[in-house]
Design a protein around this motif. Structure first.
Motif, mmCIF file in Angstrom:
data_model
loop_
_atom_site.group_PDB
_atom_site.id
_atom_site.type_symbol
_atom_site.label_atom_id
_atom_site.label_comp_id
_atom_site.label_asym_id
_atom_site.label_seq_id
_atom_site.Cartn_x
_atom_site.Cartn_y
_atom_site.Cartn_z
ATOM 1 N N SER A 133 -9.041 -51.999 -36.057
ATOM 2 C CA SER A 133 -7.905 -52.814 -35.616
ATOM 3 C C SER A 133 -7.064 -52.056 -34.591
ATOM 4 N N ALA A 134 -6.841 -50.777 -34.832
ATOM 5 C CA ALA A 134 -6.072 -49.957 -33.891
ATOM 6 C C ALA A 134 -6.814 -49.820 -32.564
ATOM 7 N N ALA A 135 -8.123 -49.586 -32.626
ATOM 8 C CA ALA A 135 -8.914 -49.465 -31.404
ATOM 9 C C ALA A 135 -8.937 -50.794 -30.649
ATOM 10 N N ARG A 136 -9.041 -51.898 -31.371
ATOM 11 C CA ARG A 136 -9.018 -53.225 -30.739
ATOM 12 C C ARG A 136 -7.687 -53.442 -30.009
ATOM 13 N N ALA A 137 -6.588 -53.064 -30.638
ATOM 14 C CA ALA A 137 -5.270 -53.223 -30.012
ATOM 15 C C ALA A 137 -5.164 -52.383 -28.744
ATOM 16 N N VAL A 138 -5.679 -51.163 -28.781
ATOM 17 C CA VAL A 138 -5.640 -50.287 -27.610
ATOM 18 C C VAL A 138 -6.485 -50.872 -26.477
ATOM 19 N N LEU A 139 -7.655 -51.401 -26.801
ATOM 20 C CA LEU A 139 -8.520 -51.994 -25.788
ATOM 21 C C LEU A 139 -7.890 -53.242 -25.172
ATOM 22 N N LEU A 140 -7.265 -54.064 -25.996
ATOM 23 C CA LEU A 140 -6.615 -55.270 -25.474
ATOM 24 C C LEU A 140 -5.422 -54.909 -24.586
ATOM 25 N N GLU A 141 -4.697 -53.870 -24.975
ATOM 26 C CA GLU A 141 -3.581 -53.406 -24.140
ATOM 27 C C GLU A 141 -4.101 -52.881 -22.800
ATOM 28 N N CYS A 142 -5.194 -52.145 -22.839
ATOM 29 C CA CYS A 142 -5.808 -51.633 -21.622
ATOM 30 C C CYS A 142 -6.254 -52.797 -20.727
ATOM 31 N N ALA A 143 -6.908 -53.779 -21.301
ATOM 32 C CA ALA A 143 -7.356 -54.948 -20.534
ATOM 33 C C ALA A 143 -6.167 -55.705 -19.952
ATOM 34 N N GLY A 144 -5.057 -55.730 -20.685
ATOM 35 C CA GLY A 144 -3.859 -56.415 -20.225
ATOM 36 C C GLY A 144 -3.249 -55.792 -18.982
ATOM 37 N N ALA A 145 -3.598 -54.555 -18.690
ATOM 38 C CA ALA A 145 -3.116 -53.920 -17.465
ATOM 39 C C ALA A 145 -3.826 -54.479 -16.229
ATOM 40 N N PHE A 146 -4.932 -55.176 -16.444
ATOM 41 C CA PHE A 146 -5.712 -55.741 -15.343
ATOM 42 C C PHE A 146 -5.508 -57.244 -15.190
ATOM 43 N N SER A 147 -5.053 -57.889 -16.245
ATOM 44 C CA SER A 147 -4.797 -59.329 -16.191
ATOM 45 C C SER A 147 -3.914 -59.714 -17.369
ATOM 46 N N PRO A 148 -2.953 -60.588 -17.145
ATOM 47 C CA PRO A 148 -2.149 -61.059 -18.273
ATOM 48 C C PRO A 148 -2.896 -62.094 -19.116
ATOM 49 N N ARG A 149 -4.030 -62.556 -18.602
ATOM 50 C CA ARG A 149 -4.814 -63.575 -19.303
ATOM 51 C C ARG A 149 -6.072 -62.937 -19.886
ATOM 52 N N VAL A 150 -5.963 -62.497 -21.138
ATOM 53 C CA VAL A 150 -7.051 -61.817 -21.838
ATOM 54 C C VAL A 150 -7.323 -62.563 -23.141
ATOM 55 N N GLU A 151 -8.590 -62.836 -23.400
ATOM 56 C CA GLU A 151 -8.983 -63.485 -24.656
ATOM 57 C C GLU A 151 -9.926 -62.569 -25.423
ATOM 58 N N ASP A 152 -9.631 -62.388 -26.701
ATOM 59 C CA ASP A 152 -10.468 -61.568 -27.575
ATOM 60 C C ASP A 152 -11.537 -62.465 -28.203
ATOM 61 N N HIS A 153 -12.792 -62.125 -27.975
ATOM 62 C CA HIS A 153 -13.925 -62.878 -28.539
ATOM 63 C C HIS A 153 -14.794 -61.959 -29.396
ATOM 64 N N SER A 154 -14.178 -60.991 -30.023
ATOM 65 C CA SER A 154 -14.910 -60.008 -30.820
ATOM 66 C C SER A 154 -15.552 -60.652 -32.036
ATOM 67 N N GLN A 155 -16.660 -60.033 -32.442
ATOM 68 C CA GLN A 155 -17.331 -60.401 -33.673
ATOM 69 C C GLN A 155 -17.435 -59.155 -34.532
ATOM 70 N N ASP A 156 -18.101 -59.244 -35.636
ATOM 71 C CA ASP A 156 -18.069 -58.200 -36.647
ATOM 72 C C ASP A 156 -18.259 -56.775 -36.125
ATOM 73 N N ALA A 157 -19.357 -56.476 -35.465
ATOM 74 C CA ALA A 157 -19.616 -55.096 -35.043
ATOM 75 C C ALA A 157 -19.553 -54.924 -33.530
ATOM 76 N N VAL A 158 -18.992 -55.910 -32.837
ATOM 77 C CA VAL A 158 -18.942 -55.887 -31.380
ATOM 78 C C VAL A 158 -17.549 -56.283 -30.922
#
Length: 143
Positions: free
Chosen positions: A83-108
């Protein structure tokens, strides 16, 4: 009126449970790492790195089977670290676009960035993708 061109970037991280645990443990970088999920004795491999795969370990193996391979680091799955790593990745992606959608699944981990209109600010889509991958790599994750 001409509609804006639709452009998207996709950030894909395979074996996310293993990468989430390894990103803050540099001592595991050169080891075969296996992530087990479940309660003993029914634990199974839910994620592993390339070095573990090269040893012959595969997803779904039991903990007992993994114990027969020497030199592998065995860790329990940590949803909190994922969960912490997912939050960091989404924050990183947000630096490139304000429109980010998380489509993660169990191990990906997968997220999609709408990058339409970012070319003047962030360069070509190819440059944006390279920069995004480099930034993610500085977080200790290969995407």
């Amino acid at each position: 009126m001409k509609s804006p061109r639709e452009l998207y970037a996709c950030l894909y991280v395979r074996e996310f449970p293993a990468q989430a645990l390894m990103r803050l443990r540099p001592e595991l970088a050169d080891k075969a790492v296996v992530i087990l999920e479940g309660e003993p004795p029914l634990q199974t491999v839910c994620s592993l790195n390339a070095k573990a795969r090269a040893l012959g370990i595969v997803a779904g193996m039991t903990g007992v089977e993994v114990d027969t391979f020497s030199g592998s680091a065995i860790l329990p799955r940590s949803r909190a670290e994922e969960s912490a790593a997912r939050a960091v990745l989404l924050e990183c992606a947000g630096a490139f676009s304000p429109r980010v959608e998380d489509h993660s699944q169990d191990a990906v981990f997968v997220c999609v960035l709408d990058i339409a209109g970012t070319q003047k600010l962030l360069g070509t889509p190819q440059h944006l993708a390279q920069t995004l991958r480099c930034r993610v790599r500085t977080l200790g994750i290969v995407a």
